[in-house]
Design an enzyme around this catalytic site. Structure first.
Site, short mmCIF file in Angstrom:
data_model
loop_
_atom_site.label_atom_id
_atom_site.label_comp_id
_atom_site.label_asym_id
_atom_site.label_seq_id
_atom_site.Cartn_x
_atom_site.Cartn_y
_atom_site.Cartn_z
N ARG A 59 0.82 -1.21 0.00
CA ARG A 59 0.00 0.00 0.00
C ARG A 59 0.86 1.27 0.00
NH1 ARG A 59 -3.93 2.52 4.12
NH2 ARG A 59 -5.56 3.36 2.76
N HIS A 63 0.47 4.30 -2.71
CA HIS A 63 0.25 5.70 -2.33
C HIS A 63 1.42 6.58 -2.74
CE1 HIS A 63 -3.30 5.32 0.66
NE2 HIS A 63 -3.40 4.45 -0.30
N ASN A 91 -3.95 9.85 4.47
CA ASN A 91 -2.82 8.91 4.52
C ASN A 91 -3.41 7.53 4.76
OD1 ASN A 91 -3.31 8.64 7.32
ND2 ASN A 91 -1.66 10.03 7.88
N HIS A 193 -6.06 -5.99 -2.70
CA HIS A 193 -6.92 -6.17 -1.52
C HIS A 193 -7.14 -7.64 -1.20
CE1 HIS A 193 -8.68 -1.81 -1.93
NE2 HIS A 193 -7.41 -1.83 -1.55
N THR A 194 -6.38 -8.52 -1.80
CA THR A 194 -6.36 -9.94 -1.44
C THR A 194 -5.56 -10.16 -0.15
OG1 THR A 194 -5.69 -12.16 -2.19
CG2 THR A 194 -4.34 -10.35 -2.93
C1 HEM Z 1 -9.00 0.98 -6.55
C2 HEM Z 1 -9.07 1.89 -5.59
C3 HEM Z 1 -8.60 1.68 -4.19
C4 HEM Z 1 -9.23 2.13 -3.09
C5 HEM Z 1 -10.50 2.96 -3.05
C6 HEM Z 1 -8.48 1.67 -1.94
C7 HEM Z 1 -8.81 1.96 -0.63
C8 HEM Z 1 -8.27 1.32 0.46
C9 HEM Z 1 -8.73 1.46 1.82
C10 HEM Z 1 -9.86 2.38 2.25
C11 HEM Z 1 -8.00 0.64 2.59
C12 HEM Z 1 -8.15 0.40 4.10
C13 HEM Z 1 -7.28 1.35 4.86
C14 HEM Z 1 -7.51 1.25 6.35
O1 HEM Z 1 -8.64 1.23 6.81
O2 HEM Z 1 -6.51 1.18 7.08
C15 HEM Z 1 -7.06 -0.03 1.73
C16 HEM Z 1 -6.13 -0.93 2.14
C17 HEM Z 1 -5.18 -1.48 1.32
N1 HEM Z 1 -4.97 -1.19 -0.02
FE1 HEM Z 1 -6.23 -0.17 -1.19
N2 HEM Z 1 -7.41 0.96 -2.37
C18 HEM Z 1 -7.43 0.93 -3.73
C19 HEM Z 1 -6.50 0.36 -4.55
C20 HEM Z 1 -5.37 -0.27 -4.10
C21 HEM Z 1 -4.27 -0.66 -4.92
C22 HEM Z 1 -4.17 -0.39 -6.42
C23 HEM Z 1 -3.36 -1.26 -4.12
C24 HEM Z 1 -2.00 -1.83 -4.45
C25 HEM Z 1 -1.33 -1.59 -5.57
C26 HEM Z 1 -3.92 -1.27 -2.79
C27 HEM Z 1 -3.34 -1.85 -1.69
C28 HEM Z 1 -3.90 -1.90 -0.45
C29 HEM Z 1 -3.40 -2.74 0.63
C30 HEM Z 1 -2.27 -3.72 0.54
C31 HEM Z 1 -4.19 -2.45 1.73
C32 HEM Z 1 -4.05 -3.05 3.15
C33 HEM Z 1 -3.16 -2.16 3.97
C34 HEM Z 1 -2.80 -2.74 5.33
O3 HEM Z 1 -3.27 -3.81 5.72
O4 HEM Z 1 -1.99 -2.09 6.02
N3 HEM Z 1 -5.11 -0.63 -2.81
N4 HEM Z 1 -7.25 0.40 0.44
C1 LIG Z 2 -2.26 9.85 9.57
O1 LIG Z 2 -1.01 9.67 10.15
C2 LIG Z 2 -0.88 10.25 11.43
C3 LIG Z 2 0.55 10.09 11.90
O2 LIG Z 2 1.31 9.23 11.12
C4 LIG Z 2 -1.87 9.61 12.40
O3 LIG Z 2 -1.76 10.21 13.67
C5 LIG Z 2 -3.27 9.81 11.86
O4 LIG Z 2 -4.21 9.14 12.68
C6 LIG Z 2 -3.37 9.29 10.44
N1 LIG Z 2 -4.65 9.62 9.88
C7 LIG Z 2 -5.56 8.72 9.53
C8 LIG Z 2 -6.82 9.25 8.96
O5 LIG Z 2 -5.38 7.54 9.60
#
Ligand code: HEM
Ligand SMILES: *[C@@H]1O[C@H](CO)[C@@H](O)[C@H](O)[C@H]1NC(C)=O
Ligand SMILES: *[C@@H]1O[C@H](CO)[C@@H](O)[C@H](O)[C@H]1NC(C)=O
Length: 325
Positions: A59, A63, A91, A193-194
Protein backbone atom coordinates in the site's frame (compact mmCIF):
# COMPACT_ATOMS: atom_id res chain seq x y z
CA UNK A 1 24.67 11.39 -44.24
CA UNK A 2 21.14 12.85 -44.27
CA UNK A 3 19.82 9.35 -43.62
CA UNK A 4 22.06 9.00 -40.62
CA UNK A 5 20.93 12.39 -39.36
CA UNK A 6 17.25 11.50 -39.86
CA UNK A 7 17.78 8.20 -38.11
CA UNK A 8 19.42 9.79 -35.10
CA UNK A 9 16.67 12.40 -34.88
CA UNK A 10 14.08 9.63 -34.93
CA UNK A 11 16.01 7.82 -32.21
CA UNK A 12 16.18 10.91 -30.02
CA UNK A 13 12.46 11.56 -30.47
CA UNK A 14 11.59 7.95 -29.65
CA UNK A 15 13.87 7.96 -26.64
CA UNK A 16 12.55 11.18 -25.15
CA UNK A 17 8.88 10.31 -25.70
CA UNK A 18 9.15 7.06 -23.79
CA UNK A 19 8.69 7.76 -20.10
CA UNK A 20 10.06 4.40 -19.03
CA UNK A 21 13.29 4.88 -20.94
CA UNK A 22 15.12 5.74 -17.74
CA UNK A 23 14.01 2.63 -15.87
CA UNK A 24 15.57 -0.73 -16.55
CA UNK A 25 16.29 -4.07 -14.99
CA UNK A 26 19.71 -4.47 -13.36
CA UNK A 27 20.14 -0.71 -13.15
CA UNK A 28 22.61 -1.17 -10.27
CA UNK A 29 24.65 -3.98 -11.90
CA UNK A 30 27.87 -1.94 -11.86
CA UNK A 31 27.32 0.09 -8.71
CA UNK A 32 25.78 -2.39 -6.30
CA UNK A 33 25.44 -5.75 -8.02
CA UNK A 34 23.90 -7.56 -5.05
CA UNK A 35 21.31 -4.92 -4.23
CA UNK A 36 18.33 -7.14 -5.03
CA UNK A 37 19.44 -9.99 -2.80
CA UNK A 38 20.36 -7.59 0.03
CA UNK A 39 16.89 -6.03 -0.09
CA UNK A 40 15.19 -9.41 -0.35
CA UNK A 41 17.05 -10.64 2.72
CA UNK A 42 16.04 -7.62 4.80
CA UNK A 43 12.43 -7.86 3.62
CA UNK A 44 12.28 -11.60 4.34
CA UNK A 45 13.54 -11.02 7.87
CA UNK A 46 10.86 -8.39 8.47
CA UNK A 47 8.21 -10.66 6.92
CA UNK A 48 9.17 -13.44 9.33
CA UNK A 49 8.57 -11.03 12.22
CA UNK A 50 5.14 -9.88 11.06
CA UNK A 51 2.82 -10.63 8.15
CA UNK A 52 1.64 -7.00 8.20
CA UNK A 53 4.86 -6.27 6.30
CA UNK A 54 3.16 -7.56 3.15
CA UNK A 55 0.11 -5.29 2.93
CA UNK A 56 1.95 -2.37 4.54
CA UNK A 57 4.68 -2.30 1.88
CA UNK A 58 2.30 -2.82 -1.05
CA UNK A 59 0.00 0.00 0.00
CA UNK A 60 2.93 2.32 0.70
CA UNK A 61 4.16 1.78 -2.87
CA UNK A 62 0.69 2.49 -4.29
CA UNK A 63 0.25 5.70 -2.33
CA UNK A 64 3.76 6.81 -3.16
CA UNK A 65 3.26 6.35 -6.91
CA UNK A 66 -0.14 8.06 -7.04
CA UNK A 67 1.04 11.20 -5.26
CA UNK A 68 3.87 12.95 -7.15
CA UNK A 69 5.07 9.67 -8.68
CA UNK A 70 7.11 6.73 -7.38
CA UNK A 71 9.72 8.86 -5.65
CA UNK A 72 9.54 7.85 -1.97
CA UNK A 73 7.94 11.21 -1.16
CA UNK A 74 5.42 9.32 0.98
CA UNK A 75 8.21 8.21 3.35
CA UNK A 76 9.40 11.72 4.22
CA UNK A 77 8.47 12.84 7.73
CA UNK A 78 6.83 16.16 8.46
CA UNK A 79 8.87 18.96 9.98
CA UNK A 80 7.89 22.09 11.88
CA UNK A 81 7.73 23.95 8.57
CA UNK A 82 6.34 21.27 6.25
CA UNK A 83 3.38 18.93 6.65
CA UNK A 84 4.39 15.91 4.57
CA UNK A 85 2.24 13.55 2.45
CA UNK A 86 2.16 10.87 5.09
CA UNK A 87 0.33 13.15 7.49
CA UNK A 88 -2.54 14.00 5.19
CA UNK A 89 -5.86 12.75 6.68
CA UNK A 90 -6.11 10.57 3.57
CA UNK A 91 -2.82 8.91 4.52
CA UNK A 92 -5.43 6.24 5.07
CA UNK A 93 -3.53 4.93 8.06
CA UNK A 94 -0.47 3.64 6.27
CA UNK A 95 0.95 0.94 8.51
CA UNK A 96 4.26 1.73 10.19
CA UNK A 97 5.71 -1.63 9.16
CA UNK A 98 5.88 -0.50 5.52
CA UNK A 99 8.10 2.47 6.41
CA UNK A 100 10.15 0.30 8.74
CA UNK A 101 10.77 -2.27 5.99
CA UNK A 102 12.19 0.34 3.63
CA UNK A 103 14.35 1.88 6.36
CA UNK A 104 15.77 -1.53 7.34
CA UNK A 105 16.45 -2.55 3.73
CA UNK A 106 18.15 0.81 3.11
CA UNK A 107 20.36 0.28 6.19
CA UNK A 108 21.35 -3.17 4.89
CA UNK A 109 22.19 -1.79 1.45
CA UNK A 110 24.19 1.08 2.92
CA UNK A 111 26.39 -1.32 4.87
CA UNK A 112 28.12 -2.22 1.60
CA UNK A 113 30.61 0.61 0.90
CA UNK A 114 30.07 0.64 -2.89
CA UNK A 115 26.30 0.80 -2.39
CA UNK A 116 26.20 3.48 0.28
CA UNK A 117 23.86 6.32 -0.74
CA UNK A 118 23.77 5.09 -4.33
CA UNK A 119 20.43 3.24 -4.26
CA UNK A 120 17.29 5.38 -4.05
CA UNK A 121 14.61 4.88 -1.43
CA UNK A 122 12.09 4.82 -4.30
CA UNK A 123 13.87 1.82 -5.85
CA UNK A 124 14.16 0.09 -2.48
CA UNK A 125 10.39 0.46 -2.07
CA UNK A 126 9.82 -0.95 -5.58
CA UNK A 127 12.08 -3.95 -4.80
CA UNK A 128 10.47 -4.51 -1.40
CA UNK A 129 7.02 -4.48 -3.02
CA UNK A 130 8.10 -7.12 -5.53
CA UNK A 131 9.55 -9.20 -2.67
CA UNK A 132 6.52 -9.10 -0.34
CA UNK A 133 4.18 -10.04 -3.18
CA UNK A 134 6.17 -13.17 -3.95
CA UNK A 135 6.65 -13.97 -0.24
CA UNK A 136 2.85 -13.99 0.11
CA UNK A 137 2.45 -16.41 -2.79
CA UNK A 138 1.91 -13.90 -5.58
CA UNK A 139 3.75 -13.76 -8.90
CA UNK A 140 7.52 -13.16 -9.05
CA UNK A 141 8.72 -10.60 -11.54
CA UNK A 142 11.81 -8.69 -12.61
CA UNK A 143 11.62 -5.18 -11.22
CA UNK A 144 12.57 -2.08 -13.21
CA UNK A 145 14.95 0.28 -11.41
CA UNK A 146 16.57 3.69 -11.81
CA UNK A 147 14.19 6.05 -9.98
CA UNK A 148 15.47 9.00 -8.02
CA UNK A 149 13.96 10.20 -4.76
CA UNK A 150 11.71 13.26 -4.97
CA UNK A 151 12.53 16.68 -3.57
CA UNK A 152 9.06 17.55 -2.29
CA UNK A 153 6.48 15.97 -0.01
CA UNK A 154 3.43 18.01 0.81
CA UNK A 155 0.20 16.89 2.42
CA UNK A 156 -1.79 19.12 0.04
CA UNK A 157 -0.51 17.10 -2.94
CA UNK A 158 -2.52 14.11 -1.72
CA UNK A 159 -5.85 15.89 -2.28
CA UNK A 160 -7.86 14.26 -5.04
CA UNK A 161 -5.08 11.91 -6.11
CA UNK A 162 -6.09 8.76 -4.24
CA UNK A 163 -9.20 6.71 -4.99
CA UNK A 164 -11.86 6.50 -2.29
CA UNK A 165 -13.58 3.33 -1.04
CA UNK A 166 -16.88 4.86 -2.22
CA UNK A 167 -15.61 5.48 -5.78
CA UNK A 168 -17.59 4.18 -8.76
CA UNK A 169 -16.08 2.75 -11.95
CA UNK A 170 -15.87 6.08 -13.76
CA UNK A 171 -14.12 7.70 -10.81
CA UNK A 172 -11.68 4.80 -10.53
CA UNK A 173 -10.94 4.86 -14.26
CA UNK A 174 -10.40 8.62 -14.17
CA UNK A 175 -7.89 8.53 -11.33
CA UNK A 176 -5.99 5.51 -12.68
CA UNK A 177 -6.14 6.91 -16.21
CA UNK A 178 -4.34 10.05 -15.07
CA UNK A 179 -1.54 7.72 -14.05
CA UNK A 180 -1.41 6.06 -17.46
CA UNK A 181 -3.16 2.93 -16.19
CA UNK A 182 -6.01 1.28 -18.11
CA UNK A 183 -9.21 -0.16 -16.66
CA UNK A 184 -7.66 -3.63 -16.78
CA UNK A 185 -4.56 -2.34 -14.95
CA UNK A 186 -6.88 -0.82 -12.34
CA UNK A 187 -8.78 -4.09 -11.89
CA UNK A 188 -5.56 -6.12 -11.62
CA UNK A 189 -4.08 -3.71 -9.07
CA UNK A 190 -7.28 -3.65 -7.01
CA UNK A 191 -6.61 -7.33 -6.37
CA UNK A 192 -3.95 -6.13 -3.90
CA UNK A 193 -6.92 -6.17 -1.52
CA UNK A 194 -6.36 -9.94 -1.44
CA UNK A 195 -4.11 -9.19 1.56
CA UNK A 196 -4.29 -6.69 4.39
CA UNK A 197 -6.70 -4.97 6.68
CA UNK A 198 -9.29 -2.25 6.72
CA UNK A 199 -10.71 -0.17 9.52
CA UNK A 200 -14.49 -0.34 9.98
CA UNK A 201 -14.95 3.36 9.21
CA UNK A 202 -14.03 2.73 5.57
CA UNK A 203 -17.11 0.62 4.86
CA UNK A 204 -19.55 0.93 7.78
CA UNK A 205 -21.98 3.03 5.71
CA UNK A 206 -22.53 -0.10 3.59
CA UNK A 207 -23.58 -2.00 6.72
CA UNK A 208 -25.88 0.47 8.47
CA UNK A 209 -26.84 3.54 6.45
CA UNK A 210 -26.48 2.81 2.75
CA UNK A 211 -29.75 4.43 1.67
CA UNK A 212 -33.22 5.17 2.99
CA UNK A 213 -34.75 2.06 1.38
CA UNK A 214 -31.72 -0.17 1.95
CA UNK A 215 -29.80 0.37 5.17
CA UNK A 216 -27.53 -2.50 4.06
CA UNK A 217 -25.92 -2.22 0.62
CA UNK A 218 -27.89 -4.72 -1.53
CA UNK A 219 -24.76 -5.61 -3.52
CA UNK A 220 -23.30 -7.14 -0.32
CA UNK A 221 -23.71 -10.88 0.20
CA UNK A 222 -26.24 -11.27 3.06
CA UNK A 223 -24.14 -13.61 5.19
CA UNK A 224 -21.04 -11.54 4.62
CA UNK A 225 -22.94 -8.39 5.61
CA UNK A 226 -24.05 -10.04 8.87
CA UNK A 227 -20.49 -11.19 9.54
CA UNK A 228 -19.17 -7.68 8.94
CA UNK A 229 -21.84 -6.20 11.23
CA UNK A 230 -20.77 -8.53 14.03
CA UNK A 231 -17.13 -7.50 13.64
CA UNK A 232 -17.88 -3.81 13.11
CA UNK A 233 -20.57 -2.40 15.44
CA UNK A 234 -22.68 0.55 14.29
CA UNK A 235 -20.71 2.88 16.52
CA UNK A 236 -17.33 2.62 14.84
CA UNK A 237 -14.47 1.51 17.03
CA UNK A 238 -11.35 2.98 15.38
CA UNK A 239 -9.16 0.26 16.88
CA UNK A 240 -10.80 -2.55 14.91
CA UNK A 241 -9.32 -3.60 11.57
CA UNK A 242 -10.55 -6.64 9.66
CA UNK A 243 -9.19 -8.80 6.85
CA UNK A 244 -10.10 -7.44 3.44
CA UNK A 245 -10.04 -10.92 1.87
CA UNK A 246 -12.28 -13.07 4.08
CA UNK A 247 -11.24 -16.32 2.37
CA UNK A 248 -7.42 -16.35 2.03
CA UNK A 249 -6.26 -13.21 3.85
CA UNK A 250 -2.57 -14.11 3.89
CA UNK A 251 -2.20 -15.34 0.34
CA UNK A 252 -1.69 -13.11 -2.65
CA UNK A 253 -4.04 -14.91 -5.04
CA UNK A 254 -7.05 -14.39 -7.31
CA UNK A 255 -9.55 -15.13 -4.51
CA UNK A 256 -10.30 -11.39 -4.63
CA UNK A 257 -12.20 -11.92 -7.90
CA UNK A 258 -14.08 -14.98 -6.65
CA UNK A 259 -15.12 -12.94 -3.62
CA UNK A 260 -16.48 -10.21 -5.90
CA UNK A 261 -18.57 -12.80 -7.75
CA UNK A 262 -20.04 -13.77 -4.37
CA UNK A 263 -20.84 -10.23 -3.25
CA UNK A 264 -17.90 -10.24 -0.88
CA UNK A 265 -16.04 -7.16 -2.03
CA UNK A 266 -15.38 -5.05 1.06
CA UNK A 267 -15.56 -1.56 -0.44
CA UNK A 268 -17.96 -0.14 -3.00
CA UNK A 269 -14.84 0.41 -5.12
CA UNK A 270 -14.17 -3.35 -5.00
CA UNK A 271 -17.71 -4.62 -5.53
CA UNK A 272 -18.39 -2.18 -8.38
CA UNK A 273 -15.85 -4.03 -10.50
CA UNK A 274 -18.33 -6.90 -10.61
CA UNK A 275 -21.63 -5.02 -10.49
CA UNK A 276 -20.68 -2.69 -13.35
CA UNK A 277 -21.08 -4.61 -16.62
CA UNK A 278 -18.14 -2.81 -18.18
CA UNK A 279 -15.65 -4.50 -15.86
CA UNK A 280 -17.47 -7.75 -14.98
CA UNK A 281 -16.03 -9.81 -17.83
CA UNK A 282 -12.48 -9.12 -16.64
CA UNK A 283 -13.39 -10.08 -13.07
CA UNK A 284 -14.96 -13.34 -14.29
CA UNK A 285 -11.95 -14.20 -16.44
CA UNK A 286 -9.42 -13.61 -13.67
CA UNK A 287 -11.58 -15.46 -11.12
CA UNK A 288 -11.31 -18.50 -13.40
CA UNK A 289 -7.73 -18.14 -14.65
CA UNK A 290 -5.11 -17.41 -11.97
CA UNK A 291 -2.20 -17.41 -14.40
CA UNK A 292 -3.90 -14.95 -16.73
CA UNK A 293 -4.46 -12.73 -13.69
CA UNK A 294 -0.82 -13.08 -12.62
CA UNK A 295 0.38 -11.92 -16.03
CA UNK A 296 -1.99 -8.95 -16.03
CA UNK A 297 -0.92 -8.06 -12.50
CA UNK A 298 2.79 -8.10 -13.33
CA UNK A 299 2.17 -5.84 -16.32
CA UNK A 300 0.04 -3.47 -14.22
CA UNK A 301 2.40 -3.16 -11.26
CA UNK A 302 5.31 -2.61 -13.65
CA UNK A 303 3.35 0.26 -15.22
CA UNK A 304 2.49 1.57 -11.73
CA UNK A 305 6.23 1.67 -11.00
CA UNK A 306 6.77 3.99 -13.98
CA UNK A 307 4.41 6.71 -12.79
CA UNK A 308 6.01 10.12 -12.39
CA UNK A 309 9.56 8.81 -12.16
CA UNK A 310 12.16 11.46 -11.26
CA UNK A 311 15.48 11.71 -13.04
CA UNK A 312 18.29 14.22 -13.38
CA UNK A 313 17.82 17.43 -11.44
CA UNK A 314 14.29 16.48 -10.38
CA UNK A 315 15.59 14.12 -7.74
CA UNK A 316 18.49 12.66 -5.83
CA UNK A 317 19.37 9.65 -3.68
CA UNK A 318 18.26 10.38 -0.14
CA UNK A 319 20.73 9.52 2.64
CA UNK A 320 17.83 9.03 5.05
CA UNK A 321 14.54 7.95 3.44
CA UNK A 322 12.57 9.97 6.00
CA UNK A 323 14.40 13.29 5.40
CA UNK A 324 15.51 15.44 2.50
CA UNK A 325 19.32 15.62 2.18
C1 HEM B 1 -9.00 0.98 -6.55
C2 HEM B 1 -9.07 1.89 -5.59
C3 HEM B 1 -8.60 1.68 -4.19
C4 HEM B 1 -9.23 2.13 -3.09
C5 HEM B 1 -10.50 2.96 -3.05
C6 HEM B 1 -8.48 1.67 -1.94
C7 HEM B 1 -8.81 1.96 -0.63
C8 HEM B 1 -8.27 1.32 0.46
C9 HEM B 1 -8.73 1.46 1.82
C10 HEM B 1 -9.86 2.38 2.25
C11 HEM B 1 -8.00 0.64 2.59
C12 HEM B 1 -8.15 0.40 4.10
C13 HEM B 1 -7.28 1.35 4.86
C14 HEM B 1 -7.51 1.25 6.35
O1 HEM B 1 -8.64 1.23 6.81
O2 HEM B 1 -6.51 1.18 7.08
C15 HEM B 1 -7.06 -0.03 1.73
C16 HEM B 1 -6.13 -0.93 2.14
C17 HEM B 1 -5.18 -1.48 1.32
N1 HEM B 1 -4.97 -1.19 -0.02
FE1 HEM B 1 -6.23 -0.17 -1.19
N2 HEM B 1 -7.41 0.96 -2.37
C18 HEM B 1 -7.43 0.93 -3.73
C19 HEM B 1 -6.50 0.36 -4.55
C20 HEM B 1 -5.37 -0.27 -4.10
C21 HEM B 1 -4.27 -0.66 -4.92
C22 HEM B 1 -4.17 -0.39 -6.42
C23 HEM B 1 -3.36 -1.26 -4.12
C24 HEM B 1 -2.00 -1.83 -4.45
C25 HEM B 1 -1.33 -1.59 -5.57
C26 HEM B 1 -3.92 -1.27 -2.79
C27 HEM B 1 -3.34 -1.85 -1.69
C28 HEM B 1 -3.90 -1.90 -0.45
C29 HEM B 1 -3.40 -2.74 0.63
C30 HEM B 1 -2.27 -3.72 0.54
C31 HEM B 1 -4.19 -2.45 1.73
C32 HEM B 1 -4.05 -3.05 3.15
C33 HEM B 1 -3.16 -2.16 3.97
C34 HEM B 1 -2.80 -2.74 5.33
O3 HEM B 1 -3.27 -3.81 5.72
O4 HEM B 1 -1.99 -2.09 6.02
N3 HEM B 1 -5.11 -0.63 -2.81
N4 HEM B 1 -7.25 0.40 0.44
C1 LIG C 1 -2.26 9.85 9.57
O1 LIG C 1 -1.01 9.67 10.15
C2 LIG C 1 -0.88 10.25 11.43
C3 LIG C 1 0.55 10.09 11.90
O2 LIG C 1 1.31 9.23 11.12
C4 LIG C 1 -1.87 9.61 12.40
O3 LIG C 1 -1.76 10.21 13.67
C5 LIG C 1 -3.27 9.81 11.86
O4 LIG C 1 -4.21 9.14 12.68
C6 LIG C 1 -3.37 9.29 10.44
N1 LIG C 1 -4.65 9.62 9.88
C7 LIG C 1 -5.56 8.72 9.53
C8 LIG C 1 -6.82 9.25 8.96
O5 LIG C 1 -5.38 7.54 9.60
C1 LIG D 1 1.97 9.28 -18.89
O1 LIG D 1 2.59 9.06 -20.13
C2 LIG D 1 2.94 10.28 -20.81
C3 LIG D 1 3.45 9.91 -22.19
O2 LIG D 1 4.37 8.87 -22.16
C4 LIG D 1 3.95 11.05 -19.97
O3 LIG D 1 4.29 12.25 -20.59
C5 LIG D 1 3.36 11.33 -18.61
O4 LIG D 1 4.33 11.94 -17.77
C6 LIG D 1 2.88 10.04 -17.94
N1 LIG D 1 2.19 10.37 -16.71
C7 LIG D 1 2.59 9.94 -15.52
C8 LIG D 1 1.76 10.38 -14.36
O5 LIG D 1 3.55 9.23 -15.36
Amino acid sequence: MTRLLTLSIICIVLWSSSTSAQLRRNFYANICPNVESIVRQAVTLKFQQTFVTVPAVIRLFFHDCFVQGCDASVIVASTARNKAEKDHPDNLSLAGDGFDTVIKAKAAVDQIPSCRNRVSCADILAMATRDVISLAGGPSYAVELGRLDGLRSNAADVNGNLPQPTSNLDQLNAIFGRNNLTQDDMIALSACHTVGFSHCSKFSTRLYSFSRQNPVDPSLNKNYAAQLQSMCPRIVDPRIAINMDPTTPRIFDNAYFKNLQNGMGLFTSDQVLFTDRRSRLTVNTWAKRPLTFNNAFVQAITKLGRVGVKTGRNGNVRFDCGRFN
